[in-house]
Design a protein around this motif. Structure first.
Motif, PDB file in Angstrom:
ATOM      1  N   HIS A 243      -2.548  -6.394  20.734  1.00  0.00           N
ATOM      2  CA  HIS A 243      -1.836  -6.437  19.456  1.00  0.00           C
ATOM      3  C   HIS A 243      -0.483  -7.119  19.648  1.00  0.00           C
ATOM      4  CE1 HIS A 243       0.620  -2.546  20.249  1.00  0.00           C
ATOM      5  NE2 HIS A 243       0.008  -2.869  21.352  1.00  0.00           N
ATOM      6  N   THR A 244       0.110  -7.485  18.520  1.00  0.00           N
ATOM      7  CA  THR A 244       1.412  -8.148  18.542  1.00  0.00           C
ATOM      8  C   THR A 244       2.496  -7.077  18.544  1.00  0.00           C
ATOM      9  OG1 THR A 244       0.486  -9.956  17.261  1.00  0.00           O
ATOM     10  CG2 THR A 244       2.887  -9.774  17.301  1.00  0.00           C
ATOM     11  N   VAL A 245       3.435  -7.172  19.478  1.00  0.00           N
ATOM     12  CA  VAL A 245       4.503  -6.167  19.523  1.00  0.00           C
ATOM     13  C   VAL A 245       5.883  -6.772  19.267  1.00  0.00           C
ATOM     14  CG1 VAL A 245       3.241  -4.557  20.989  1.00  0.00           C
ATOM     15  CG2 VAL A 245       4.709  -6.301  22.036  1.00  0.00           C
ATOM     16  N   GLN A 246       5.957  -8.082  19.201  1.00  0.00           N
ATOM     17  CA  GLN A 246       7.242  -8.710  18.894  1.00  0.00           C
ATOM     18  C   GLN A 246       7.012 -10.104  18.334  1.00  0.00           C
ATOM     19  OE1 GLN A 246      10.088  -8.835  22.187  1.00  0.00           O
ATOM     20  NE2 GLN A 246      11.275 -10.421  21.175  1.00  0.00           N
ATOM     21  N   ILE A 247       7.735 -10.426  17.273  1.00  0.00           N
ATOM     22  CA  ILE A 247       7.814 -11.810  16.773  1.00  0.00           C
ATOM     23  C   ILE A 247       9.295 -12.071  16.558  1.00  0.00           C
ATOM     24  CG2 ILE A 247       7.298 -13.416  14.873  1.00  0.00           C
ATOM     25  CD1 ILE A 247       4.762 -12.684  16.313  1.00  0.00           C
ATOM     26  N   GLY A 248       9.810 -13.085  17.197  1.00  0.00           N
ATOM     27  CA  GLY A 248      11.245 -13.337  17.102  1.00  0.00           C
ATOM     28  C   GLY A 248      11.989 -12.081  17.512  1.00  0.00           C
ATOM     29  N   LYS A 249      12.901 -11.626  16.655  1.00  0.00           N
ATOM     30  CA  LYS A 249      13.688 -10.443  17.023  1.00  0.00           C
ATOM     31  C   LYS A 249      13.095  -9.148  16.472  1.00  0.00           C
ATOM     32  CE  LYS A 249      18.037 -12.824  17.947  1.00  0.00           C
ATOM     33  NZ  LYS A 249      17.608 -14.243  17.853  1.00  0.00           N
ATOM     34  N   VAL A 250      11.964  -9.265  15.777  1.00  0.00           N
ATOM     35  CA  VAL A 250      11.291  -8.065  15.256  1.00  0.00           C
ATOM     36  C   VAL A 250      10.416  -7.449  16.343  1.00  0.00           C
ATOM     37  CG1 VAL A 250       9.827  -7.126  13.425  1.00  0.00           C
ATOM     38  CG2 VAL A 250      11.172  -9.218  13.001  1.00  0.00           C
ATOM     39  N   ARG A 251      10.679  -6.205  16.650  1.00  0.00           N
ATOM     40  CA  ARG A 251      10.045  -5.561  17.790  1.00  0.00           C
ATOM     41  C   ARG A 251       9.412  -4.231  17.405  1.00  0.00           C
ATOM     42  NH1 ARG A 251      13.029  -7.142  22.931  1.00  0.00           N
ATOM     43  NH2 ARG A 251      14.654  -8.124  21.679  1.00  0.00           N
TER      44      ARG A 251
ATOM     45  N   ASP B 253      -6.413   3.597  20.071  1.00  0.00           N
ATOM     46  CA  ASP B 253      -7.003   3.594  18.731  1.00  0.00           C
ATOM     47  C   ASP B 253      -6.074   2.969  17.693  1.00  0.00           C
ATOM     48  OD1 ASP B 253      -9.416   4.599  19.523  1.00  0.00           O
ATOM     49  OD2 ASP B 253      -8.841   6.694  19.258  1.00  0.00           O
ATOM     50  N   GLU B 254      -4.790   3.220  17.845  1.00  0.00           N
ATOM     51  CA  GLU B 254      -3.845   2.564  16.945  1.00  0.00           C
ATOM     52  C   GLU B 254      -3.901   1.047  17.116  1.00  0.00           C
ATOM     53  OE1 GLU B 254       0.258   4.691  16.091  1.00  0.00           O
ATOM     54  OE2 GLU B 254      -0.367   5.039  18.173  1.00  0.00           O
ATOM     55  N   VAL B 255      -3.972   0.633  18.357  1.00  0.00           N
ATOM     56  CA  VAL B 255      -3.987  -0.806  18.628  1.00  0.00           C
ATOM     57  C   VAL B 255      -5.191  -1.464  17.955  1.00  0.00           C
ATOM     58  CG1 VAL B 255      -4.220  -2.547  20.442  1.00  0.00           C
ATOM     59  CG2 VAL B 255      -2.668  -0.616  20.766  1.00  0.00           C
ATOM     60  N   LEU B 256      -6.313  -0.761  17.964  1.00  0.00           N
ATOM     61  CA  LEU B 256      -7.513  -1.318  17.327  1.00  0.00           C
ATOM     62  C   LEU B 256      -7.251  -1.621  15.847  1.00  0.00           C
ATOM     63  CD1 LEU B 256     -10.389   0.889  18.798  1.00  0.00           C
ATOM     64  CD2 LEU B 256      -9.926  -1.529  19.293  1.00  0.00           C
ATOM     65  N   ARG B 257      -6.382  -0.826  15.216  1.00  0.00           N
ATOM     66  CA  ARG B 257      -6.119  -1.028  13.790  1.00  0.00           C
ATOM     67  C   ARG B 257      -5.233  -2.247  13.512  1.00  0.00           C
ATOM     68  NH1 ARG B 257      -6.010   4.629  13.576  1.00  0.00           N
ATOM     69  NH2 ARG B 257      -3.760   4.760  13.440  1.00  0.00           N
ATOM     70  N   ALA B 258      -4.654  -2.817  14.578  1.00  0.00           N
ATOM     71  CA  ALA B 258      -3.801  -4.003  14.391  1.00  0.00           C
ATOM     72  C   ALA B 258      -4.571  -5.132  13.722  1.00  0.00           C
ATOM     73  CB  ALA B 258      -3.245  -4.464  15.737  1.00  0.00           C
ATOM     74  N   GLU B 259      -5.879  -5.091  13.857  1.00  0.00           N
ATOM     75  CA  GLU B 259      -6.708  -6.149  13.285  1.00  0.00           C
ATOM     76  C   GLU B 259      -6.540  -6.258  11.772  1.00  0.00           C
ATOM     77  OE1 GLU B 259      -7.869  -7.851  15.652  1.00  0.00           O
ATOM     78  OE2 GLU B 259      -8.780  -9.356  14.355  1.00  0.00           O
TER      79      GLU B 259
END
Lengths: 362, 362, 362, 362
Positions: free
Chosen positions: A150-158, A166-172
């Motif tokens: 999953h994505t955990v950071q884009i630019g300065k958003v973290r 299981d939470e990560v699976l929901r990133a989809e």
């Protein structure tokens, strides 16, 4: 080639006839579902504000699969390239994009490289990795090993907090593949804003792998983390990799960083997972946790300074063509794939020793 | 095995008779100075508040060197172990140190491993890498490639400013191998304080390599950064690796992260080096810049929780034995060595293509 | 994978969609002529009284070639399969042909193999080798290395006298690729006779490679002859390999077997070539001379005894389907190809050391 | 390096400090008996009328073995060289022995090679192979695989009849390792006669391996026979290799050469073993049978013609020094060892797939 028992090689150029992958050493009988493969490939091709290039993502199984299962002999998976427009790339042969491989490609390959669409340096090459990853994931399911990213950071958003598998699976469900809905929105804003300004964004993705037995990895040289790093570096744009608490461990004391052993239901586990599932190059039974830093896409519409290699003069450049504003969301299934490839290899190596140890009981 | 043309394998256990290294594929005629090798090995053995174990660090050249030069055939370099005391390690077979490889070793090797002194997981194994690195450095000098590393972080003490290659060379004068005298003092304080408390410290080291031609690296699979990562992961305690601006690039926009091409004295160079000398897996002619995060040493005298694997009960443990409070200063020459090994391999691969291209001019 | 610098992997099944080859590590700028490749493939497909299966032998260049030259990145060459009739092979899944791989394939691949047309054990797989060989030959021409093979024995018909390289080139005019017109006729008679009787013939082919520099080969492990053997064994039906005088050397005294060194025009050469161009695993500058024994095709129309693996009973079998009565004439271009692949690899390794030694002159 | 899972590298020069071997990938728990190893090494050092050089053949276990068992980590075995006299070899640097590697060594290694005692081209290097072979044999015993070799030809004296595995084991009683007492005497006479004349003899040895499961070998590239050939070519003096009926198969018809499948006690076996235990690159369950042709030792006391490379003039040479008149008897245990090394590797690869297939039953 990646791997010793499960061996993977990729090939193909962005605007050549196809991209693809060769897998050697895969055991017979592994289920190869074209539907699964296609789903994974569509995950790879879909990003937020990503390149409008649209591929059919239909895999052509050229060899090694018979009646829906692997045969045990070399597997080749091909993806045709289509919807290509090579015109905008012509100028990059002489005027290399800053931050891109245009320049090193011209020098290393002495001008013989296929520059169209970025050639082998295009993200397109990752389609082969995803096709191979689909086979690797199928193989790993037999041992109960699962992988999600999953994505955990884009630019300065973290995303600061830890996520369970299981939470990560929901990133989809998120357009940027971030499992935190709030952060997901902020990430989209960041990507949109950068894109509006003719710019691009970097970010960080995290991969989790669960269900590993204790013992994958062959130190001193073929460590599990070392082989994972090498495979992850095949993904374009990676500039950093860390396991578990990674760079934050540098700030810690040993008493903070060590994961205490405890008993849970009579089984030995670690109370925390700061090591990210690997000690001494060997899986320790806890989830493998890897964070991967991506640079912002080098191809931007903003004006940049470069050198015209033919006329040898400094010039300015705006990259025309179709680029992703941020590749991190699309890299998520690719990272899962390269991790699956490495784990499949080390699983097969480990199974050999397991079986050998049983011979001894005779 | 690391490498394709310049191939390196390490072997040996901490309290076995010796540690060492096998080098295959090294061309003939490379100077092997026993004095150089010994100096590098002494650098490795000397740290600040490091283990009192004292080795002679005399290399026994078992093969592949004749009259002070490599012969072109396999080179074996051996270092005898001495001054060992295996007693404190006996308990770790049943009561694994948290954060250490004791546990995974017992499971993976089914109890057959040599646990004494940590076996193959000891830092002692890096002596072989340093011996090989000495040969690799000698080889690289012929092309004008030089490598230097230094400590940039211990605990929360950080060197923030960029260091030039020449500055980095001066780090050798500092007991913690930090080129900034002020920070050097603070780092020593941090190590001393952690040690007093029976604890250990982590940190970050940086490696610079200068003088590389454009073109080292063989993507898509054998990228220069991927091969560097795999080799760096052989060094015990590494939990993170980044190239150039690394994880900080994740926060940047493309317009900030891209290194503009400019002309300097008629030559194409990059104005900045945020990419750390590598684009698309290939060296770009700028200094290769790598930062490596080390976890704090897992062996600490503080009480920790673990499990007795024989009686299957939770117990507490204080690690007796001789350990480094912080391995980063000692890892500095080791990192230089593994980087040298990888560069030597890729240089030889690159030279082949260079020579081949000359055939075409006939 | 064959090779270290010039790496070759083959894939594909006889009645799958295609066969092909992956080449990694080929330097950029090597000319790839589709016409040359097609000519080599037609040589492979044409034999005397060979299978009536007719393929178009059109190579699809999937990657790694741009504007007629290699790019330096992975090359994939594909050949579509057509004109297939899988029906006669169905029975061999349960009733394996004696002498064929049917039986071992079923056991090793646990029934998941693609048995149609012999799957990966078909001679069809050699088309990929020939396509790769064409690239290797083009690469070798830059160094002046040339390769030619010919048939020297079919059944009991033997060419006894030595052939020069130029004579061997003329073997192409013979339907059985034998350079001796008299023996060529006798060989055709033998093949025709065996075929009439529903039987098949074995034979021997010889390969010559000229123009090699002294020094190809990397003993102790990667000997030139060892790498040649491994590559030759990829060709179906090979049961023996010898270099120079080979098995006849076993009968000789040292004084007969040794090739005296002499001066010719001031250059060191050997007066004879009983060693077949290789000493100690390294090319000695004389023509490399290899003889390869092929078993008779196992698929014959004569009745044979086998076992029905499903009903577990002894049965008799006549192999229906299309087979070559003798594969030796068709193996001639395949042997040239595998030899070219190995020499290309060792040439690139050798060039690296050559270039490295020039650095020393600075 | 030989092998993928069980990996072997040899090193050392004849008159350097030692020879030895590195084994990587060996599973933990394999018994390593120093007595066994010494016995094998003594077999290698003892020949009929062989070099009077006497080595102690004591193996120094430098790593990877703990309490008599392998640890699962890299194993290094060393043998000290002693009783060396380098003086007679000095002349061969300038005046290469015909048939020997003196010449190619000087050119390839650009004069940097260690020529003393033949350097890496000496038979001494095979001591490392035998030490590794001893470990491989121990590993193979767990699966019930056994290997034995014997001399079947010296000069023109030939053993014509087939030998069973048990008969071959008795060859050890013969000074020339020939299981036929009559032929054994004749072989000794041939060796003695050649030696008296200042000359040397060639010969052929045969290796049998029994107890293999069906399925070892990974075609299309990593065939069992191909990997065996490559390993056998590491042994000095080999000029030909054949499997089963080998070159005699070239004379046969298919109906003669094919091994019929039959049922014996309800199990599928082959009635004959003309294929030598391998079909399509995969073991078929019958004994693996390999015949290896050795050239006569090139070093002879008879006058030979050579060239002085320094003065560039034709000269005559008599090789002083200590040489074997015939190396075949001493090569017997070496061949067993290299075959064991290859089988150990393929067994481990095969066990992985076996274990994987069991996962599917869950």
């Amino acid at each position: 080639m990646l791997g010793v028992m499960f061996r993977v090689s990729v090939f193909g150029e962005s605007h050549g006839p196809c991209v693809g992958v060769l897998i050697e050493g895969c055991p017979p009988g592994v289920e190869v579902s074209e539907e699964d493969m296609r789903r994974e490939l569509l995950r790879r091709s879909k990003g937020f504000m990503s390149t409008p290039r649209k591929e059919k993502e239909e895999v052509f199984i050229a060899s090694g699969v018979f009646r829906g299962k692997t045969t045990g002999t070399p597997i080749v998976l091909l993806l045709r390239n289509s919807d290509v427009n090579s015109k905008p790339y012509e100028v990059f042969r002489r005027r290399p994009r800053p931050g891109h491989a245009d320049y090193v490609a011209r020098i290393k390959y002495m001008g013989y490289h296929d520059h169209r669409g970025g050639g082998i340096f295009s993200g397109r090459i990752t389609a082969g990795l995803v096709a191979a990853g689909s086979v690797a994931k199928s193989l790993l399911r037999r041992q109960g090993i699962r992988i999600a990213a999953h994505t955990v950071q884009i630019g300065k958003v973290r995303v600061e907090r830890e996520m369970s598998f299981d939470e990560v699976l929901r990133a989809e469900e998120s357009p940027v593949r971030c499992a935190d809905p709030e952060k997901s929105r902020e990430m989209m804003e960041e990507i949109a804003k950068a894109s509006e300004e003719g710019d691009s964004s970097g970010g960080v993705a995290e991969v989790l792998a669960v269900g590993l037995p204790v013992g994958l990895g062959e130190p001193p040289i073929d460590t599990l983390d070392g082989d994972l790093c090498k495979a992850i570096m095949v993904v374009p744009g990676v500039k950093g990799i860390e396991f578990g608490d990674g760079f934050r461990m540098a700030e810690m004391r040993g008493s903070e960083a060590n994961d205490p052993f405890v008993l849970r239901d009579g089984k030995v586990v670690m109370e925390t997972n700061r090591s990210g599932g690997i000690n001494g190059g060997i899986s320790n039974g806890m989830p493998v946790k890897i964070r991967v830093a991506f640079r912002p896409t080098p191809s931007i519409r903003k004006e940049q300074r470069t050198v015209d290699l033919d006329s040898v003069e400094e010039v300015s450049l705006r990259a025309e063509g179709r680029y992703d504003s941020c590749i991190v969301p699309r890299a998520v299934p690719v990272l899962e794939s390269v991790v699956a490839i490495v784990l499949a290899d080390h699983l097969l190596r480990w199974l050999s020793w397991m079986k050998f140890s049983e011979l001894g009981t005779k």
